[in-house]
Scaffold this motif. Structure first.
Motif, PDB file in Angstrom:
ATOM      1  N   GLN A  71       9.223   1.746  -0.944  1.00  0.00           N
ATOM      2  CA  GLN A  71       8.418   2.944  -0.700  1.00  0.00           C
ATOM      3  C   GLN A  71       6.954   2.612  -0.438  1.00  0.00           C
ATOM      4  O   GLN A  71       6.085   3.472  -0.580  1.00  0.00           O
ATOM      5  N   ALA A  72       6.651   1.391  -0.082  1.00  0.00           N
ATOM      6  CA  ALA A  72       5.286   0.981   0.232  1.00  0.00           C
ATOM      7  C   ALA A  72       5.275   0.217   1.551  1.00  0.00           C
ATOM      8  O   ALA A  72       6.311  -0.271   2.014  1.00  0.00           O
ATOM      9  N   VAL A  73       4.099   0.127   2.155  1.00  0.00           N
ATOM     10  CA  VAL A  73       3.927  -0.569   3.424  1.00  0.00           C
ATOM     11  C   VAL A  73       3.283  -1.921   3.147  1.00  0.00           C
ATOM     12  O   VAL A  73       2.213  -1.979   2.533  1.00  0.00           O
ATOM     13  N   PRO A  74       3.894  -3.030   3.559  1.00  0.00           N
ATOM     14  CA  PRO A  74       3.254  -4.336   3.375  1.00  0.00           C
ATOM     15  C   PRO A  74       2.064  -4.499   4.312  1.00  0.00           C
ATOM     16  O   PRO A  74       2.148  -4.206   5.505  1.00  0.00           O
ATOM     17  N   VAL A  75       0.961  -4.946   3.751  1.00  0.00           N
ATOM     18  CA  VAL A  75      -0.272  -5.160   4.510  1.00  0.00           C
ATOM     19  C   VAL A  75      -0.713  -6.600   4.268  1.00  0.00           C
ATOM     20  O   VAL A  75      -0.679  -7.087   3.132  1.00  0.00           O
ATOM     21  N   GLN A  76      -1.122  -7.278   5.337  1.00  0.00           N
ATOM     22  CA  GLN A  76      -1.543  -8.667   5.229  1.00  0.00           C
ATOM     23  C   GLN A  76      -3.015  -8.808   5.585  1.00  0.00           C
ATOM     24  O   GLN A  76      -3.508  -8.155   6.512  1.00  0.00           O
ATOM     25  N   GLY A 114     -10.943   4.765   4.538  1.00  0.00           N
ATOM     26  CA  GLY A 114     -11.580   5.486   5.634  1.00  0.00           C
ATOM     27  C   GLY A 114     -12.364   6.701   5.184  1.00  0.00           C
ATOM     28  O   GLY A 114     -13.151   7.252   5.964  1.00  0.00           O
ATOM     29  N   GLU A 115     -12.217   7.148   3.936  1.00  0.00           N
ATOM     30  CA  GLU A 115     -12.960   8.282   3.407  1.00  0.00           C
ATOM     31  C   GLU A 115     -14.247   7.787   2.754  1.00  0.00           C
ATOM     32  O   GLU A 115     -14.388   6.609   2.431  1.00  0.00           O
ATOM     33  N   SER A 156       0.842  -1.193   0.000  1.00  0.00           N
ATOM     34  CA  SER A 156       0.000   0.000   0.000  1.00  0.00           C
ATOM     35  C   SER A 156       0.881   1.247   0.000  1.00  0.00           C
ATOM     36  O   SER A 156       1.834   1.336   0.786  1.00  0.00           O
ATOM     37  N   PHE A 157       0.517   2.201  -0.867  1.00  0.00           N
ATOM     38  CA  PHE A 157       1.236   3.467  -0.938  1.00  0.00           C
ATOM     39  C   PHE A 157       0.471   4.588  -0.233  1.00  0.00           C
ATOM     40  O   PHE A 157       0.937   5.725  -0.209  1.00  0.00           O
ATOM     41  N   VAL A 158      -0.713   4.276   0.312  1.00  0.00           N
ATOM     42  CA  VAL A 158      -1.507   5.257   1.049  1.00  0.00           C
ATOM     43  C   VAL A 158      -1.932   4.621   2.362  1.00  0.00           C
ATOM     44  O   VAL A 158      -1.872   3.400   2.542  1.00  0.00           O
ATOM     45  N   GLY A 159      -2.391   5.454   3.268  1.00  0.00           N
ATOM     46  CA  GLY A 159      -2.867   4.955   4.546  1.00  0.00           C
ATOM     47  C   GLY A 159      -4.221   4.282   4.408  1.00  0.00           C
ATOM     48  O   GLY A 159      -5.126   4.797   3.737  1.00  0.00           O
ATOM     49  N   LEU A 160      -4.377   3.115   5.034  1.00  0.00           N
ATOM     50  CA  LEU A 160      -5.616   2.364   4.982  1.00  0.00           C
ATOM     51  C   LEU A 160      -6.348   2.447   6.308  1.00  0.00           C
ATOM     52  O   LEU A 160      -5.760   2.776   7.347  1.00  0.00           O
ATOM     53  N   GLU A 161      -7.635   2.156   6.249  1.00  0.00           N
ATOM     54  CA  GLU A 161      -8.439   2.128   7.466  1.00  0.00           C
ATOM     55  C   GLU A 161      -8.023   0.929   8.315  1.00  0.00           C
ATOM     56  O   GLU A 161      -8.088  -0.218   7.846  1.00  0.00           O
ATOM     57  N   PRO A 162      -7.581   1.162   9.566  1.00  0.00           N
ATOM     58  CA  PRO A 162      -7.080   0.040  10.383  1.00  0.00           C
ATOM     59  C   PRO A 162      -8.181  -0.979  10.671  1.00  0.00           C
ATOM     60  O   PRO A 162      -9.294  -0.640  11.046  1.00  0.00           O
ATOM     61  N   GLY A 163      -7.828  -2.247  10.489  1.00  0.00           N
ATOM     62  CA  GLY A 163      -8.733  -3.333  10.829  1.00  0.00           C
ATOM     63  C   GLY A 163      -9.943  -3.478   9.939  1.00  0.00           C
ATOM     64  O   GLY A 163     -10.843  -4.271  10.258  1.00  0.00           O
ATOM     65  N   ALA A 164     -10.040  -2.750   8.831  1.00  0.00           N
ATOM     66  CA  ALA A 164     -11.222  -2.814   7.964  1.00  0.00           C
ATOM     67  C   ALA A 164     -11.141  -4.031   7.049  1.00  0.00           C
ATOM     68  O   ALA A 164     -10.055  -4.474   6.667  1.00  0.00           O
ATOM     69  N   ALA A 165     -12.313  -4.570   6.731  1.00  0.00           N
ATOM     70  CA  ALA A 165     -12.371  -5.692   5.792  1.00  0.00           C
ATOM     71  C   ALA A 165     -12.113  -5.194   4.382  1.00  0.00           C
ATOM     72  O   ALA A 165     -12.369  -4.034   4.039  1.00  0.00           O
ATOM     73  N   ALA A 166     -11.598  -6.074   3.545  1.00  0.00           N
ATOM     74  CA  ALA A 166     -11.285  -5.730   2.163  1.00  0.00           C
ATOM     75  C   ALA A 166     -11.741  -6.872   1.259  1.00  0.00           C
ATOM     76  O   ALA A 166     -12.230  -7.907   1.722  1.00  0.00           O
ATOM     77  N   THR A 167     -11.593  -6.675  -0.026  1.00  0.00           N
ATOM     78  CA  THR A 167     -11.918  -7.707  -1.019  1.00  0.00           C
ATOM     79  C   THR A 167     -10.766  -7.807  -2.011  1.00  0.00           C
ATOM     80  O   THR A 167      -9.992  -6.862  -2.184  1.00  0.00           O
ATOM     81  N   LEU A 174     -12.631 -12.562  -3.468  1.00  0.00           N
ATOM     82  CA  LEU A 174     -12.288 -13.143  -2.176  1.00  0.00           C
ATOM     83  C   LEU A 174     -12.583 -12.131  -1.084  1.00  0.00           C
ATOM     84  O   LEU A 174     -12.306 -10.936  -1.252  1.00  0.00           O
ATOM     85  N   ALA A 175     -13.155 -12.595   0.009  1.00  0.00           N
ATOM     86  CA  ALA A 175     -13.381 -11.743   1.184  1.00  0.00           C
ATOM     87  C   ALA A 175     -12.139 -11.793   2.053  1.00  0.00           C
ATOM     88  O   ALA A 175     -11.609 -12.866   2.358  1.00  0.00           O
ATOM     89  N   LEU A 176     -11.669 -10.609   2.495  1.00  0.00           N
ATOM     90  CA  LEU A 176     -10.436 -10.505   3.259  1.00  0.00           C
ATOM     91  C   LEU A 176     -10.691  -9.829   4.598  1.00  0.00           C
ATOM     92  O   LEU A 176     -11.558  -8.956   4.711  1.00  0.00           O
ATOM     93  N   ALA A 177      -9.920 -10.250   5.594  1.00  0.00           N
ATOM     94  CA  ALA A 177      -9.943  -9.632   6.921  1.00  0.00           C
ATOM     95  C   ALA A 177      -8.526  -9.159   7.241  1.00  0.00           C
ATOM     96  O   ALA A 177      -7.560  -9.896   7.018  1.00  0.00           O
ATOM     97  N   SER A 178      -8.422  -7.952   7.758  1.00  0.00           N
ATOM     98  CA  SER A 178      -7.104  -7.377   8.019  1.00  0.00           C
ATOM     99  C   SER A 178      -6.387  -8.154   9.113  1.00  0.00           C
ATOM    100  O   SER A 178      -6.968  -8.544  10.125  1.00  0.00           O
ATOM    101  N   ARG A 179      -5.085  -8.365   8.896  1.00  0.00           N
ATOM    102  CA  ARG A 179      -4.237  -9.028   9.888  1.00  0.00           C
ATOM    103  C   ARG A 179      -3.036  -8.181  10.277  1.00  0.00           C
ATOM    104  O   ARG A 179      -2.127  -8.657  10.951  1.00  0.00           O
TER     105      ARG A 179
END
Length: 575
Positions: free
Chosen positions: A477-482, A505-506, A443-454, A463-468
């Motif tokens: 230059q990016a943040v790894p998100v699992q 989050g917006e 991710s190159f931008v800030g994400l909503e903490p703990g939010a579900a994704a697809t 696929l339905a995803l849950a933040s870990r």
């Protein structure tokens, strides 16, 4: 007399000029290997008599075909065919009940269609506990009433032309004779001037064209016989009202006309748009990885030669249990080590022999009291220890190391070959639980903490995803998100690339439209609006990602519109 003669000559000049132009055109068009007949243009889809009506629940289309009328009943919002409905039609002969003949298709007999050209029909539809009344204004074509006369004239002219074609020069001479006769009658009679001028022109055109036909052309196809003339007449009578001529086509303005029968084949479905606030999402590149708590690797702690267990090496995809032996490793013995081991074995064998005699002597003396009992027990213990050391040395040379499964799962990777030398730390097997997989994205931008994704797979599945969690250290230059895959992960493979839609989050306001309803063109994104029962209009729109299955229409389309959500790509191929 002079005035009448001048008028006759002017009429004759016009007739001859037209005849010459027609003959010149016939000569230019008639050449070797081509048919002289002119093919009739294909009937457009709109030539079939039809009427449509819609309410908030149903959409009904009536198509007249011969002495029958077919009714196509769909849901107004989704364009889904309605089966099992009861439809009563108020006709000029009284109420008539329809019968089902297909998927959402109903039919009634309509012998009264031959009595007029316009009918106001009233349809009462009852389906799924809902009753609705729809009014249909059915217009028959003007062409249908004139077709019998045209067919008879066409058959007579075809027979005449066929007869004159075989006459050759005789037909041309007959045409010249008739033309001269028409000119004489024009001079003698003022009243017959217009009629005979037309007669002379018509016969000259007909006979001139027939005389120009020459050897090597297919005259039979251009001039059917009596039996063929009858078939032409029948086709002319039925063609304007045949359902078979219906076809989807793109209209000059860009709209697409799709008959209801074709909509059934394309399985077109629509949805009603509505404005709402949605969470803004971003698309992230990601790939599938294993859950670290439900996966593991099988490695050798020492270098050695691989060997299969009694049942053989497990194949890829084989489910294994924790603690199951997957392979064995036999460490090699170097020449120096073998020499040392042999020397140690000799020393141990010598000590065992000496200690054994010592124990035997102590046992004889212990009975007389010359040796204490404790000395005898110490000698026995020493002998036992020497034998254990000797046995352990033999075991080191013979017993291989067993490689066991650390977790329950399936074999995802295998690098085991019988007889292969494996170095210490070499991965021999990878065990993964297919029901517990992760997706790692950058991710190159800030994400909503703990939010579900697809996530969207290359084949279109989601696929339905849950933040870990997210990392603190940047990677390129990016943040790894699992994320953990919480839904059905059947068919998902390790290392497979996916597109992750994660919320930021917006919020953003707009119309949520399925991705299947968006058509990508060289000029941008397009959706098809269902403006009427059989008409679809392309609408250029501006879209933003929402999730794996939907996008947000940020501009170009208002609320309350019916847009195609299934089959848009097929609709875009209509030409």
């Amino acid at each position: 007399m002079t005035i009448r003669l001048a008028a006759a000559l002017r009429a004759l000049a016009v007739s001859l000029a037209l005849a010459a132009a027609s003959a010149a055109g016939s000569v230019a068009l008639a050449h070797e290997g081509h048919s002289h007949g002119v093919e009739a243009p294909a009937l457009p889809a709109q030539t079939t008599p039809r009427a449509e009506a819609a309410s908030a629940t149903f959409e009904l289309v009536a198509v007249a075909s011969g002495d029958r009328i077919r009714f196509y009943l769909d849901r107004f919002t989704s364009n889904e065919p309605v089966n099992g409905a009861e439809i009563t039609i108020e006709t000029p002969d009284g109420p008539a009940e329809t019968r089902a003949v297909g998927d959402g298709v109903y039919e009634i007999a309509a012998p009264w269609l031959a009595r007029g050209q316009r009918y106001d029909l009233l349809a009462t539809v009852t389906a799924d506990g809902t009753m609705d009344v729809l009014a249909l204004d059915l217009h028959l074509l003007e062409l249908a009433a004139a077709m019998p006369v045209q067919a008879e004239a066409s058959a007579w002219l075809a027979n005449l032309r066929r007869h004159l074609t075989h006459q050759g020069p005789i037909g041309a001479a007959a045409g010249g004779f008739l033309l001269g006769l028409a000119v004489i009658m024009l001079v003698r009679s003022r009243r017959a001037l217009p009629a005979f001028a037309v007669l002379a022109l018509t016969l000259t055109l007909l006979l001139g064209t027939a005389a120009l036909a020459h050897e090597g052309h297919d005259h039979e196809k251009n001039a059917p016989g009596e039996g063929e003339a009858a078939s032409v007449q029948g086709a002319a009578l039925t063609a304007p009202t045949a359902v078979s001529v219906e076809r989807a086509r793109r209209l000059p303005g860009g709209a697409v006309f799709v008959p209801k029968s074709t909509q059934r084949l394309l399985a077109l479905r629509t949805g009603l748009t509505g404005i709402a606030d949605h969470r803004r999402t971003v698309e992230l590149p990601g790939r599938v990885i294993a859950d670290p708590n439900a996966s593991g690797v099988v490695q050798s702690s020492v270098g050695g030669r691989l060997a299969p267990p009694p049942g053989g090496f497990p194949n890829l995809g084989t489910r294994v249990r924790k603690g199951e032996v997957l392979a064995t490793v036999t460490p090699p013995v170097q020449a120096v080590d073998l020499s040392d081991m042999r020397q140690t074995q000799g020393d141990l064998d010598q000590q065992i022999a000496i200690t054994g005699r010592k124990v035997a002597r102590y046992e004889r003396l212990a009975t007389t009291g010359a040796v204490a009992q404790t000395a005898l027990e110490d000698a026995r213990a020493e002998l036992t220890g020497l034998k254990d050391r000797r046995a352990a040395l033999d075991t080191i040379r013979r017993a291989p190391e067993e490689l066991i499964a650390p977790v329950d799962g399936v074999v995802a990777e295998r690098a085991a070959v019988a007889g292969q030398m494996a170095a210490a730390g070499t991965m021999v097997f990878r065990i993964v639980d297919p029901d517990k997989l992760y997706v790692e994205a950058l991710s190159f931008v800030g994400l909503e903490p703990g939010a579900a994704a697809t996530a969207r797979l290359p084949d279109g599945r989601t696929l339905a995803l849950a933040s870990r969690g997210a990392g603190l250290a940047d990677r390129n230059q990016a943040v790894p998100v699992q994320f953990a895959i919480t839904g059905n992960a059947e068919g998902v493979r390790l290392g497979q690339f996916v597109t992750v839609m994660a919320p930021t989050g917006e919020t953003i306001g707009g119309l949520a439209v399925p991705r299947a309803g968006i058509v990508r063109t060289e000029s941008g994104a397009v959706v098809y609006e269902h403006v009427s029962a059989e008409r679809f209009e392309p609408r250029p729109v501006r879209v933003e990602p929402l999730d794996a299955e939907q996008v947000i229409v940020a501009g170009g389309l208002g609320a309350g519109r019916r847009v195609v959500v299934q089959g848009a790509e097929l609709l875009d191929q209509v030409r």
